[in-house]
Design a protein around this motif. Structure first.
Motif, PDB file in Angstrom:
ATOM      1  N   TRP A 194       0.828  -1.203   0.000  1.00 21.29           N
ATOM      2  CA  TRP A 194       0.000   0.000   0.000  1.00 21.29           C
ATOM      3  C   TRP A 194       0.862   1.252   0.000  1.00 21.29           C
ATOM      4  O   TRP A 194       0.363   2.366   0.041  1.00 21.29           O
ATOM      5  CB  TRP A 194      -0.886   0.035   1.240  1.00 21.29           C
ATOM      6  CG  TRP A 194      -1.955  -0.996   1.323  1.00 21.29           C
ATOM      7  CD1 TRP A 194      -2.000  -2.221   0.723  1.00 21.29           C
ATOM      8  CD2 TRP A 194      -3.151  -0.901   2.102  1.00 21.29           C
ATOM      9  NE1 TRP A 194      -3.128  -2.901   1.079  1.00 21.29           N
ATOM     10  CE2 TRP A 194      -3.861  -2.120   1.929  1.00 21.29           C
ATOM     11  CE3 TRP A 194      -3.683   0.079   2.944  1.00 21.29           C
ATOM     12  CZ2 TRP A 194      -5.086  -2.368   2.557  1.00 21.29           C
ATOM     13  CZ3 TRP A 194      -4.903  -0.164   3.572  1.00 21.29           C
ATOM     14  CH2 TRP A 194      -5.597  -1.371   3.370  1.00 21.29           C
ATOM     15  N   LYS A 195       2.158   1.094  -0.035  1.00 20.35           N
ATOM     16  CA  LYS A 195       3.077   2.215   0.216  1.00 20.35           C
ATOM     17  C   LYS A 195       2.921   3.371  -0.750  1.00 20.35           C
ATOM     18  O   LYS A 195       2.964   4.538  -0.359  1.00 20.35           O
ATOM     19  CB  LYS A 195       4.532   1.719   0.228  1.00 20.35           C
ATOM     20  CG  LYS A 195       5.022   1.031  -1.029  1.00 20.35           C
ATOM     21  CD  LYS A 195       6.423   0.459  -0.801  1.00 20.35           C
ATOM     22  CE  LYS A 195       7.022  -0.168  -2.057  1.00 20.35           C
ATOM     23  NZ  LYS A 195       6.281  -1.383  -2.474  1.00 20.35           N
ATOM     24  N   ILE A 196       2.705   3.075  -2.037  1.00 20.87           N
ATOM     25  CA  ILE A 196       2.564   4.173  -2.995  1.00 20.87           C
ATOM     26  C   ILE A 196       1.227   4.874  -2.801  1.00 20.87           C
ATOM     27  O   ILE A 196       1.113   6.082  -3.004  1.00 20.87           O
ATOM     28  CB  ILE A 196       2.716   3.668  -4.450  1.00 20.87           C
ATOM     29  CG1 ILE A 196       2.709   4.840  -5.438  1.00 20.87           C
ATOM     30  CG2 ILE A 196       1.631   2.665  -4.804  1.00 20.87           C
ATOM     31  CD1 ILE A 196       3.813   5.846  -5.208  1.00 20.87           C
ATOM     32  N   LEU A 197       0.197   4.130  -2.390  1.00 21.73           N
ATOM     33  CA  LEU A 197      -1.103   4.748  -2.131  1.00 21.73           C
ATOM     34  C   LEU A 197      -1.006   5.684  -0.928  1.00 21.73           C
ATOM     35  O   LEU A 197      -1.554   6.793  -0.942  1.00 21.73           O
ATOM     36  CB  LEU A 197      -2.165   3.673  -1.872  1.00 21.73           C
ATOM     37  CG  LEU A 197      -2.362   2.623  -2.962  1.00 21.73           C
ATOM     38  CD1 LEU A 197      -3.442   1.623  -2.546  1.00 21.73           C
ATOM     39  CD2 LEU A 197      -2.729   3.276  -4.292  1.00 21.73           C
ATOM     40  N   LEU A 198      -0.307   5.245   0.104  1.00 21.20           N
ATOM     41  CA  LEU A 198      -0.104   6.068   1.294  1.00 21.20           C
ATOM     42  C   LEU A 198       0.700   7.316   0.954  1.00 21.20           C
ATOM     43  O   LEU A 198       0.382   8.424   1.393  1.00 21.20           O
ATOM     44  CB  LEU A 198       0.606   5.239   2.369  1.00 21.20           C
ATOM     45  CG  LEU A 198       0.734   5.853   3.758  1.00 21.20           C
ATOM     46  CD1 LEU A 198      -0.637   6.063   4.381  1.00 21.20           C
ATOM     47  CD2 LEU A 198       1.588   4.955   4.660  1.00 21.20           C
ATOM     48  N   PHE A 199       1.726   7.139   0.152  1.00 25.53           N
ATOM     49  CA  PHE A 199       2.585   8.249  -0.258  1.00 25.53           C
ATOM     50  C   PHE A 199       1.780   9.311  -1.011  1.00 25.53           C
ATOM     51  O   PHE A 199       1.875  10.512  -0.720  1.00 25.53           O
ATOM     52  CB  PHE A 199       3.717   7.705  -1.140  1.00 25.53           C
ATOM     53  CG  PHE A 199       4.650   8.752  -1.670  1.00 25.53           C
ATOM     54  CD1 PHE A 199       5.668   9.262  -0.881  1.00 25.53           C
ATOM     55  CD2 PHE A 199       4.519   9.227  -2.969  1.00 25.53           C
ATOM     56  CE1 PHE A 199       6.536  10.233  -1.372  1.00 25.53           C
ATOM     57  CE2 PHE A 199       5.376  10.187  -3.470  1.00 25.53           C
ATOM     58  CZ  PHE A 199       6.395  10.696  -2.660  1.00 25.53           C
ATOM     59  N   ARG A 200       0.980   8.874  -1.966  1.00 26.74           N
ATOM     60  CA  ARG A 200       0.210   9.809  -2.790  1.00 26.74           C
ATOM     61  C   ARG A 200      -0.893  10.488  -1.975  1.00 26.74           C
ATOM     62  O   ARG A 200      -1.139  11.685  -2.124  1.00 26.74           O
ATOM     63  CB  ARG A 200      -0.387   9.074  -3.989  1.00 26.74           C
ATOM     64  CG  ARG A 200       0.656   8.613  -5.007  1.00 26.74           C
ATOM     65  CD  ARG A 200       0.070   7.594  -5.972  1.00 26.74           C
ATOM     66  NE  ARG A 200      -0.989   8.170  -6.787  1.00 26.74           N
ATOM     67  CZ  ARG A 200      -0.789   8.768  -7.950  1.00 26.74           C
ATOM     68  NH1 ARG A 200       0.439   8.888  -8.442  1.00 26.74           N
ATOM     69  NH2 ARG A 200      -1.817   9.256  -8.638  1.00 26.74           N
ATOM     70  N   ALA A 201      -1.562   9.712  -1.115  1.00 25.72           N
ATOM     71  CA  ALA A 201      -2.656  10.280  -0.326  1.00 25.72           C
ATOM     72  C   ALA A 201      -2.164  11.324   0.676  1.00 25.72           C
ATOM     73  O   ALA A 201      -2.908  12.241   1.046  1.00 25.72           O
ATOM     74  CB  ALA A 201      -3.400   9.167   0.407  1.00 25.72           C
ATOM     75  N   ALA A 202      -0.899  11.191   1.105  1.00 29.71           N
ATOM     76  CA  ALA A 202      -0.318  12.145   2.067  1.00 29.71           C
ATOM     77  C   ALA A 202       0.331  13.342   1.375  1.00 29.71           C
ATOM     78  O   ALA A 202       1.034  14.117   2.028  1.00 29.71           O
ATOM     79  CB  ALA A 202       0.702  11.436   2.954  1.00 29.71           C
ATOM     80  N   GLY A 203       0.111  13.483   0.082  1.00 33.17           N
ATOM     81  CA  GLY A 203       0.637  14.644  -0.637  1.00 33.17           C
ATOM     82  C   GLY A 203       1.940  14.408  -1.361  1.00 33.17           C
ATOM     83  O   GLY A 203       2.517  15.348  -1.929  1.00 33.17           O
ATOM     84  N   GLY A 204       2.424  13.190  -1.361  1.00 30.56           N
ATOM     85  CA  GLY A 204       3.708  12.907  -1.992  1.00 30.56           C
ATOM     86  C   GLY A 204       3.714  13.124  -3.492  1.00 30.56           C
ATOM     87  O   GLY A 204       4.752  13.488  -4.061  1.00 30.56           O
ATOM     88  N   ALA A 205       2.578  12.923  -4.144  1.00 27.86           N
ATOM     89  CA  ALA A 205       2.520  13.112  -5.593  1.00 27.86           C
ATOM     90  C   ALA A 205       2.734  14.568  -5.964  1.00 27.86           C
ATOM     91  O   ALA A 205       3.232  14.887  -7.051  1.00 27.86           O
ATOM     92  CB  ALA A 205       1.171  12.622  -6.134  1.00 27.86           C
ATOM     93  N   THR A 206       2.377  15.472  -5.066  1.00 28.73           N
ATOM     94  CA  THR A 206       2.531  16.909  -5.328  1.00 28.73           C
ATOM     95  C   THR A 206       3.901  17.416  -4.880  1.00 28.73           C
ATOM     96  O   THR A 206       4.598  18.110  -5.639  1.00 28.73           O
ATOM     97  CB  THR A 206       1.432  17.700  -4.588  1.00 28.73           C
ATOM     98  OG1 THR A 206       0.147  17.229  -5.008  1.00 28.73           O
ATOM     99  CG2 THR A 206       1.547  19.183  -4.899  1.00 28.73           C
ATOM    100  N   GLU A 207       4.285  17.058  -3.666  1.00 27.46           N
ATOM    101  CA  GLU A 207       5.523  17.589  -3.091  1.00 27.46           C
ATOM    102  C   GLU A 207       6.767  16.789  -3.478  1.00 27.46           C
ATOM    103  O   GLU A 207       7.887  17.308  -3.421  1.00 27.46           O
ATOM    104  CB  GLU A 207       5.406  17.627  -1.562  1.00 27.46           C
ATOM    105  CG  GLU A 207       4.279  18.503  -1.033  1.00 27.46           C
ATOM    106  CD  GLU A 207       4.507  19.975  -1.343  1.00 27.46           C
ATOM    107  OE1 GLU A 207       5.677  20.377  -1.474  1.00 27.46           O
ATOM    108  OE2 GLU A 207       3.513  20.720  -1.454  1.00 27.46           O
TER     109      GLU A 207
END
Length: 433
Positions: free
Chosen positions: A34-47
């Motif tokens: 689930w790590k990439i989903l967690l990363f993206r949901a926490a704003g990682g895709a933007t920052e």
């Protein structure tokens, strides 16, 4: 949260990048993939990174409102504010599996196959999980499925081919090779003539017309006279495992010409006539329709004589024989050569029996590998050195070469495999269909 804060304290600048999410995800008590989903949901895709603050804020809200694994997954994977999962919502997770699972390390050398594998896996997920045929997976559907258990299994199973639900590379290889053989112009679409060549013209032509009529295609996926690779995945799964609930619904939709929810005598005779014409062409004596109907009624035992409902076929243990009788001449003749009630006894004798799909995929993969081995043995013929290679042969050689290279390149589960940005999805947005 204290353990999570301690994990971030070890990171440079308190920032966690994509390649560092595996241990953080486990610290959060979530399955590693689930790590990439967690990363993206926490704003990682933007920052481009996540911090303890951004992640802890997300987790507090999620744990407060989501009380089981399925609701947490939907919260992380779905679009903001959405209560369902759509096809593209699974892209990041499956792409992450491609990039980081040790059993798929060999695909690092072949990015051209990434989108095909991703499309195959997600299509299989929807086929098995989306019982409503809506194209969107609801929370109850997710809860009733084995998808989340399968994702968790990826964490402990290094051999991707042992994860036969959804993720097996060998299953992908079989499906894609079958499609590639039919798609002669390789535009990732096939037409009626292409599909008619499947399994040496075994399919009923009237059935093919029904498939291309939109009877089994949802919404925007339908294109007049064309079948995409994504639709072909569903077709092949349904064709080779007619006992699966979605397969039963798939073929029922094809056979129910007027859409009234009943397979009538007329509809059975419509497809039966085509089968008998093919038998005559092969020099085989025709079977009277009345005899066929009597046999089918005795086998299905419908609640209302002369009218077969979807529920009747779902309750029947020999549904595959019923559909093959009207749709697939080769399989119908094969059934005729053996005891038709043998199929009914097997589920009781072996509760954990291998599914028809798993059996088919294993057999076909062995055949494809053997064919490739025979071709290699023929390489000693010098005349072949001057013959241009067929596209189908080139594809098989490349995919088998990659698979053969896999075991020697395995790493730790979830470990980042390259220094480049392996989570860049810009090349897979189209997914090739």
């Amino acid at each position: 949260m204290q353990r999570l804060a301690a994990e971030f304290a070890t990171l440079d600048g308190g920032k966690a990048y994509k390649q560092q999410m595996a241990p953080i995800t486990k610290t959060c008590g979530l399955p590693m993939y689930w790590k990439i989903l967690l990363f993206r949901a926490a704003g990682g895709a933007t920052e481009g990174y996540v911090t303890y603050q951004s992640l802890s804020t997300l987790l507090k809200k999620m744990f407060q409102n989501c009380h089981d694994e399925a609701s947490k997954f939907l919260r992380l994977a779905a679009k903001p504010g959405s209560s369902v999962l759509e096809f593209e919502d699974f892209d990041p997770l499956v792409q992450d599996v491609v990039e980081t699972h040790p059993g798929l390390t060999f695909l690092q050398d072949a990015p051209e196959f990434h989108s095909r594998y991703v499309t195959t896996v997600i299509s299989r997920i929807l086929f098995c999980v989306n019982r409503s045929w809506s194209g969107r997976i609801s929370l109850p559907e997710l809860r009733k499925s084995n998808f989340l258990q399968t994702v968790s299994r990826l964490e402990v199973e290094e051999d991707i081919n042992q994860v036969k639900d959804f993720f097996s590379y060998e299953h992908f290889y079989v499906i894609y090779c079958k499609f590639w053989e039919l798609d002669k112009d390789h535009d990732l679409f096939i037409d009626k003539n292409d599909l008619s060549r499947h399994n040496d013209h075994a399919l009923n032509s009237r059935l093919i017309d029904r498939i291309f009529s939109g009877a089994v295609t949802r919404g925007q996926d339908f294109q007049e006279g064309r079948m995409s690779y994504r639709e072909f995945v569903w077709f092949l799964l349904a064709e080779e495992d007619k006992k699966h609930p979605t397969s039963v619904e798939y073929w029922f939709r094809c056979m129910d010409l007027d859409g009234d929810g009943v397979i009538s005598m007329y509809e059975m005779e419509f497809f039966h006539e085509e089968q008998m014409n093919k038998m005559e062409t092969l020099g085989i004596e025709r079977l009277p329709f009345e005899d066929t109907v009597c046999q089918m009624m005795d086998m299905v035992c419908p609640k209302n004589q002369g009218r077969i409902l979807l529920s009747d076929l779902k309750a029947c243990k020999m549904t595959s024989i019923f559909f093959d009788t009207f749709f697939n001449l080769d399989k119908f003749l094969e059934h005729e050569q053996r005891d038709p009630f043998a199929n009914a006894r097997d589920p009781n004798a072996e509760p954990m029996e291998v599914s028809d799909w798993n059996r088919y995929a294993e057999e076909e993969y062995d055949i494809l590998v053997a064919d490739e081995g025979n071709a290699d043995m023929d390489d000693g013929n010098y005349e072949d050195d001057f013959e241009p290679e067929d596209d189908d042969e080139i594809l098989r050689e490349e995919m088998l070469r990659l698979a053969d290279a896999g075991p020697s390149q395995r790493g730790s589960p979830g470990q980042s495999l390259t220094a480049e940005d392996i989570y860049d999805f810009s090349g897979t947005t189209n997914l090739g269909y």
